[in-house]
Scaffold this motif. Structure first.
Motif, PDB file in Angstrom:
ATOM      1  N   LYS A  47       0.818  -1.282  -0.081  1.00  0.00           N
ATOM      2  CA  LYS A  47       0.050  -0.161   0.090  1.00  0.00           C
ATOM      3  C   LYS A  47       0.910   0.995  -0.045  1.00  0.00           C
ATOM      4  O   LYS A  47       2.015   1.180   0.571  1.00  0.00           O
ATOM      5  N   ASN A  48       0.458   2.177  -0.861  1.00  0.00           N
ATOM      6  CA  ASN A  48       1.199   3.709  -0.678  1.00  0.00           C
ATOM      7  C   ASN A  48       0.904   4.341   0.620  1.00  0.00           C
ATOM      8  O   ASN A  48      -0.492   4.539   0.869  1.00  0.00           O
ATOM      9  N   HIS A  49       1.539   5.003   1.213  1.00  0.00           N
ATOM     10  CA  HIS A  49       1.623   5.927   2.279  1.00  0.00           C
ATOM     11  C   HIS A  49       2.236   7.192   2.097  1.00  0.00           C
ATOM     12  O   HIS A  49       3.159   7.326   1.560  1.00  0.00           O
ATOM     13  N   ILE A  50       1.492   8.359   2.687  1.00  0.00           N
ATOM     14  CA  ILE A  50       1.919   9.680   2.627  1.00  0.00           C
ATOM     15  C   ILE A  50       2.290  10.257   3.912  1.00  0.00           C
ATOM     16  O   ILE A  50       1.390  10.153   4.808  1.00  0.00           O
ATOM     17  N   LYS A  51       3.710  10.712   4.277  1.00  0.00           N
ATOM     18  CA  LYS A  51       3.671  11.022   5.513  1.00  0.00           C
ATOM     19  C   LYS A  51       4.987  12.152   5.562  1.00  0.00           C
ATOM     20  O   LYS A  51       5.521  12.332   4.248  1.00  0.00           O
ATOM     21  N   ARG A  52       5.289  12.732   6.402  1.00  0.00           N
ATOM     22  CA  ARG A  52       6.543  13.725   6.346  1.00  0.00           C
ATOM     23  C   ARG A  52       7.821  13.351   7.055  1.00  0.00           C
ATOM     24  O   ARG A  52       7.603  12.497   8.060  1.00  0.00           O
ATOM     25  N   VAL A  63       9.211   8.601   9.865  1.00  0.00           N
ATOM     26  CA  VAL A  63       8.170   9.536   9.405  1.00  0.00           C
ATOM     27  C   VAL A  63       6.853   9.698  10.337  1.00  0.00           C
ATOM     28  O   VAL A  63       6.814   8.871  11.330  1.00  0.00           O
ATOM     29  N   ALA A  64       6.177  10.462   9.987  1.00  0.00           N
ATOM     30  CA  ALA A  64       4.952  10.677  10.837  1.00  0.00           C
ATOM     31  C   ALA A  64       3.913  11.512  10.171  1.00  0.00           C
ATOM     32  O   ALA A  64       4.433  12.209   9.318  1.00  0.00           O
ATOM     33  N   GLY A  65       2.859  11.365  10.671  1.00  0.00           N
ATOM     34  CA  GLY A  65       1.736  12.242  10.074  1.00  0.00           C
ATOM     35  C   GLY A  65       1.616  13.872  10.537  1.00  0.00           C
ATOM     36  O   GLY A  65       2.246  14.043  11.761  1.00  0.00           O
ATOM     37  N   ASP A  66       1.215  14.749   9.847  1.00  0.00           N
ATOM     38  CA  ASP A  66       1.134  15.935  10.284  1.00  0.00           C
ATOM     39  C   ASP A  66      -0.223  16.227  11.414  1.00  0.00           C
ATOM     40  O   ASP A  66       0.157  16.880  12.244  1.00  0.00           O
TER      41      ASP A  66
END
Lengths: 90, 161
Positions: A47-52, A63-66
């Motif tokens: 699965k693709n994930h988006i994090k900073r 990484v972590a979410g905003d």
């Protein structure tokens, strides 16, 4: 090295609110390294994930979410699993 | 921008907190539900007729704790429903969606109301979800106390420490 320099994604989920909302489109540049503060897209368990990016170690990126209400955990991701750095949001 | 969308094969990307931890548990849910009951108990014991300043202070504090824990119940339930439970669990628990939905609704009701009856219903609803969780959880490799499930799809290697 990844085959395509650019990839496009549509965001689902709320852990990157307010900058990235569900339904937003993002474009990544894949032929680049990442730094702390960059928003990256990576693949995990298919699965693709988006994090900073919070911190960059040798082969690992933390990484972590905003949106702390949705995602307060900092977690490690292998550098090789990162698809690219977000360069465009629309 | 439509041109970009047409040119690229647009994939979905998930902005969700479930990625790397992959560990689920129901302790937090049940403790939060129990806290709601306790707060209702305390609030019902505070005199409403000529309350002192201290009474009013305590009442407000209890409201805050009840609100926070009922909200936590909601969040925990939604996380379990969206991230932990899988399609194969639906075959085992055909009423899974109903049970979770009912529990989430009760969590919301308990924020809006001060009712021992609703607080207890919330507890029973959370216990029902926890029971389903316990029946399908995967035993964690590490010795973690409590009702915890490891994610069977989690990476097999630890990246740090």
């Amino acid at each position: 090295m990844k085959l395509f320099p650019f990839s496009m994604f549509v965001v689902r989920g709320r852990s990157m609110i307010p900058d990235y909302k569900p339904g937003d489109y993002v474009v990544t540049f894949n032929w680049t390294d990442v730094r702390a503060g960059d928003v990256v897209i990576f693949k995990l368990n298919g699965k693709n994930h988006i994090k900073r990016v919070q911190k960059k170690l040798k082969d690992i990126v933390e990484v972590a979410g905003d949106n702390e209400k949705e995602s307060s955990r900092v977690a490690p991701v292998r550098r090789a699993d990162i698809i690219g750095r977000v360069v465009l949001l629309y | 921008m439509k041109l970009l969308s047409d040119l690229f094969n647009v994939q979905e990307v998930w902005a969700h907190c479930d990625i790397p931890c992959g560990i689920y548990e129901t302790n937090t849910l049940l403790v939060s539900a129990q806290t709601v009951i306790r707060m209702v108990e305390v609030m019902e014991a505070i005199p409403m007729d000529k309350p002192s300043l201290k009474d009013r202070n305590n009442f407000i504090r209890c409201v805050k704790v009840k609100e926070g824990n009922a909200q936590l119940c909601e969040e925990q339930l939604i996380t379990l429903w969206a991230d932990f439970f899988r399609p194969e669990h639906l075959e085992k628990f055909p009423d899974l969606h109903d049970k979770v939905w009912k529990a989430v609704k009760l969590a919301s009701d308990n924020r809006q109301d001060v009712s021992m009856e609703k607080a207890k219903e919330l507890m029973f609803a959370c216990l029902a979800v926890a029971d389903m969780f316990d029946k399908v959880k995967v035993e964690p490799k590490d010795n973690l106390a409590g009702s915890v499930s490891d994610n069977p799809d989690a990476p097999k290697k630890k990246f740090l420490g």
